[in-house]
Motif scaffolding. Structure first.
Motif, short mmCIF file in Angstrom:
data_model
loop_
_atom_site.label_atom_id
_atom_site.label_comp_id
_atom_site.label_asym_id
_atom_site.label_seq_id
_atom_site.Cartn_x
_atom_site.Cartn_y
_atom_site.Cartn_z
N LEU A 150 -35.77 21.19 -29.07
CA LEU A 150 -34.49 21.46 -28.40
C LEU A 150 -34.70 22.39 -27.21
O LEU A 150 -34.13 22.17 -26.13
CB LEU A 150 -33.50 22.06 -29.38
N ALA A 151 -35.51 23.43 -27.37
CA ALA A 151 -35.79 24.34 -26.26
C ALA A 151 -36.45 23.59 -25.10
O ALA A 151 -36.14 23.84 -23.92
CB ALA A 151 -36.69 25.48 -26.73
N GLU A 152 -37.35 22.67 -25.42
CA GLU A 152 -38.00 21.88 -24.38
C GLU A 152 -37.00 20.98 -23.67
O GLU A 152 -37.05 20.81 -22.44
CB GLU A 152 -39.13 21.06 -24.99
N ARG A 153 -36.09 20.37 -24.43
CA ARG A 153 -35.04 19.54 -23.82
C ARG A 153 -34.19 20.34 -22.84
O ARG A 153 -33.90 19.89 -21.72
CB ARG A 153 -34.13 18.96 -24.90
N LEU A 154 -33.79 21.53 -23.25
CA LEU A 154 -32.96 22.37 -22.39
C LEU A 154 -33.71 22.78 -21.14
O LEU A 154 -33.16 22.76 -20.02
CB LEU A 154 -32.49 23.60 -23.16
N ALA A 155 -34.99 23.14 -21.28
CA ALA A 155 -35.79 23.53 -20.12
C ALA A 155 -35.97 22.34 -19.18
O ALA A 155 -35.86 22.49 -17.95
CB ALA A 155 -37.14 24.06 -20.58
N SER A 156 -36.21 21.15 -19.72
CA SER A 156 -36.41 19.96 -18.89
C SER A 156 -35.13 19.58 -18.15
O SER A 156 -35.18 19.01 -17.05
CB SER A 156 -36.87 18.78 -19.75
N ALA A 157 -33.99 19.90 -18.77
CA ALA A 157 -32.71 19.59 -18.14
C ALA A 157 -32.31 20.63 -17.11
O ALA A 157 -31.23 20.53 -16.50
CB ALA A 157 -31.62 19.48 -19.22
N GLY A 158 -33.16 21.62 -16.88
CA GLY A 158 -32.85 22.68 -15.93
C GLY A 158 -31.82 23.66 -16.44
O GLY A 158 -31.20 24.38 -15.67
N ARG A 159 -31.66 23.72 -17.77
CA ARG A 159 -30.68 24.61 -18.39
C ARG A 159 -31.34 25.43 -19.48
O ARG A 159 -30.91 25.43 -20.64
CB ARG A 159 -29.52 23.80 -18.97
N PRO A 160 -32.44 26.12 -19.18
CA PRO A 160 -33.12 26.85 -20.26
C PRO A 160 -32.22 27.92 -20.86
O PRO A 160 -31.47 28.59 -20.17
CB PRO A 160 -34.32 27.49 -19.54
N ARG A 161 -32.27 28.02 -22.16
CA ARG A 161 -31.54 29.06 -22.87
C ARG A 161 -32.28 29.38 -24.14
O ARG A 161 -33.08 28.58 -24.63
CB ARG A 161 -30.10 28.64 -23.15
N ALA A 162 -32.06 30.55 -24.66
CA ALA A 162 -32.75 30.95 -25.87
C ALA A 162 -32.38 30.02 -27.01
O ALA A 162 -31.20 29.73 -27.24
CB ALA A 162 -32.39 32.38 -26.23
N ASP B 130 -33.13 15.33 -30.52
CA ASP B 130 -32.56 14.33 -29.62
C ASP B 130 -31.14 13.96 -30.02
O ASP B 130 -30.37 13.42 -29.19
CB ASP B 130 -33.44 13.08 -29.59
N ALA B 131 -30.76 14.19 -31.28
CA ALA B 131 -29.41 13.85 -31.74
C ALA B 131 -28.36 14.86 -31.27
O ALA B 131 -27.16 14.61 -31.44
CB ALA B 131 -29.41 13.78 -33.27
N ILE B 132 -28.79 15.95 -30.68
CA ILE B 132 -27.85 17.00 -30.26
C ILE B 132 -27.34 16.73 -28.86
O ILE B 132 -28.13 16.55 -27.91
CB ILE B 132 -28.53 18.38 -30.31
N ASP B 133 -26.05 16.65 -28.71
CA ASP B 133 -25.41 16.58 -27.39
C ASP B 133 -25.44 18.00 -26.83
O ASP B 133 -24.81 18.91 -27.38
CB ASP B 133 -23.98 16.09 -27.54
N LEU B 134 -26.19 18.20 -25.74
CA LEU B 134 -26.35 19.56 -25.21
C LEU B 134 -25.02 20.20 -24.85
O LEU B 134 -24.89 21.43 -24.91
CB LEU B 134 -27.30 19.53 -24.00
N ALA B 135 -24.03 19.39 -24.50
CA ALA B 135 -22.72 19.93 -24.16
C ALA B 135 -22.05 20.57 -25.37
O ALA B 135 -21.23 21.49 -25.22
CB ALA B 135 -21.83 18.82 -23.60
#
Length: 409
Positions: free
Chosen positions: A222-234, A401-406
């Protein structure tokens, strides 16, 4: 010296000496009482005239860092003779020009009272998301049993004598798959960041079944997904293997309802909690009837209504603290000993409540994401680690991958 009991840390997320600085947790783990646990470890013996080196991966960046050390389950004061931080270059080796000594109240040696957690002084130390950082501490005097996290799924290192300043790592011949006393690494400075996400759960959050030292737990992905999306967060992994919503365990941690304040609300910068719990409450009484396993004691019978009441209490705690709360459905466990007609009826009742109650801000349906398309009581064979309860690397990726980042806010 910024020493305080965990309850105070949970209220503020900051040590008294650091209240003027805005901190955000970049890596955390949940502390447990010393035990023989799932694999050989050093928690019951503790440390004496030894150096321990531990590697963690941060999920957000900053220009300065501090670490948090815990003596939550210590029977006496814990004296750290000295500690260092450095960039990891692989295994126990570190990058020489990044190595810095850590202090508390300006002193390299410091003591943590029994039952307390301590935050170090800040040090200038630039990190970016997904950097690996090494923390090393030396204890000249016996520590007594060590507060720890049993299943790190990462290698920690130990050696005799004081090797805080070693850079090549060759002295660290002993290894363990647990973390000791280290409960968090916080950052400050750097780019503006989104509020952190605390993933709160049991071994499925902890990542049991994933590859050692590969960072393939679902929080890592999940952290990698957020970073790849340009929205890194803890993304903070607060899972404990075997943890139950309502039952305290010597091996599997304090109950989720009792540790929620420390492990979720106590994380600086957190804004969202994702709760994935219930399979152990549901399954352990079934194991007790089939073939009692000592580590699961006590074998407390827990109803679906009791699980739901515990989840509801955590939702209320989070809302009071201003956090967004996301619920995750309980995944199948057949044909393991956790899965019987009675336990499946409980799991179904809990999942119906999660999906339909409207009490969460959002829902992640892990049950459907990783369950078998042919059999609702089993994991998809492509995701099964082999014990029919835990996932492999592909399964944890499917969870992330099942998590909608929104939905994370």
């Amino acid at each position: 010296m910024s020493v305080m009991p965990p309850t105070k840390e949970a209220e503020t997320g900051l040590a008294p000496a650091a209240t003027a600085t805005t901190w955000a947790a970049a890596w955390t783990t949940s502390m447990q009482r010393p035990s023989a646990s799932f694999a050989p470890n050093w928690s019951e013996e503790g440390f004496a005239s030894q150096t321990v080196r531990q590697v963690v991966r941060v999920t957000v960046g900053g220009d300065a860092v501090r670490i948090r050390l815990s003596n939550a389950y210590g029977t006496g004061p814990l004296t750290i003779t000295g500690a260092t931080i450095a960039a990891c270059t692989g295994g126990a080796a570190v990058q020489q020009d990044t190595l810095q000594h850590l202090t508390v109240g300006g002193k390299r040696a410091f003591t943590i009272a029994a039952g307390a957690e301590l935050a170090s002084d800040p040090v200038p130390f630039r990190v970016v998301p997904l950097d690996k950082v090494t923390i090393t501490f030396y204890t000249a005097e016996p520590t007594g049993p060590a507060t720890f996290h049993a299943q790190a799924l990462a290698t920690s290192y130990r050696t005799e004598g004081d090797h805080r300043d070693d850079t090549d790592g060759t002295a660290f011949a002993e290894t363990s798959q647990s973390w000791y006393h280290l409960s968090g690494l916080d950052v400050t400075g750097g780019p503006a960041r989104l509020p952190g996400v605390v993933l709160f759960g049991d071994s499925l959050t902890e990542g049991v079944g994933s590859t050692l030292d590969a960072d393939r737990r679902y929080p890592d992905v999940l952290a990698e997904r957020l970073a790849s999306a340009g929205r890194p967060r803890a993304v903070l992994n607060q899972g404990i293997g075997g943890n139950r919503v309502t039952v305290d365990s010597a091996w599997h941690g304090d109950s989720a309802v009792s540790r929620f304040r420390r492990d979720v609300l106590g994380q600086p910068g957190a804004g969202t909690a994702v709760i994935l719990l219930g399979i152990n409450d549901i399954g352990i009484s079934e194991v007790a009837q089939a073939s009692p396993f000592p580590t699961f004691a006590p074998y407390t019978e827990v109803s679906a209504d009791e699980v739901i009441a515990g989840l509801r209490g955590m939702i209320q705690q989070a809302r009071t603290a201003g956090l967004r709360v996301v619920g995750a459905t309980v995944m199948p466990a057949g044909p393991s000993a956790f899965s019987t007609p009675r336990s499946e009826a409980k799991r179904a009742a809990v999942n119906i409540w999660i999906r339909t109650s409207g009490e969460y801000d959002a829902i992640i349906d892990f049950d459907r994401a990783v369950g078998s398309p042919e059999d609702p009581f089993r994991l998809d064979p492509a995701f099964d680690s082999g014990d029919h309860l835990h996932l492999n690397d592909a399964g944890y990726r499917a969870m992330a991958d099942a998590i909608d980042l929104a939905d994370l806010g």
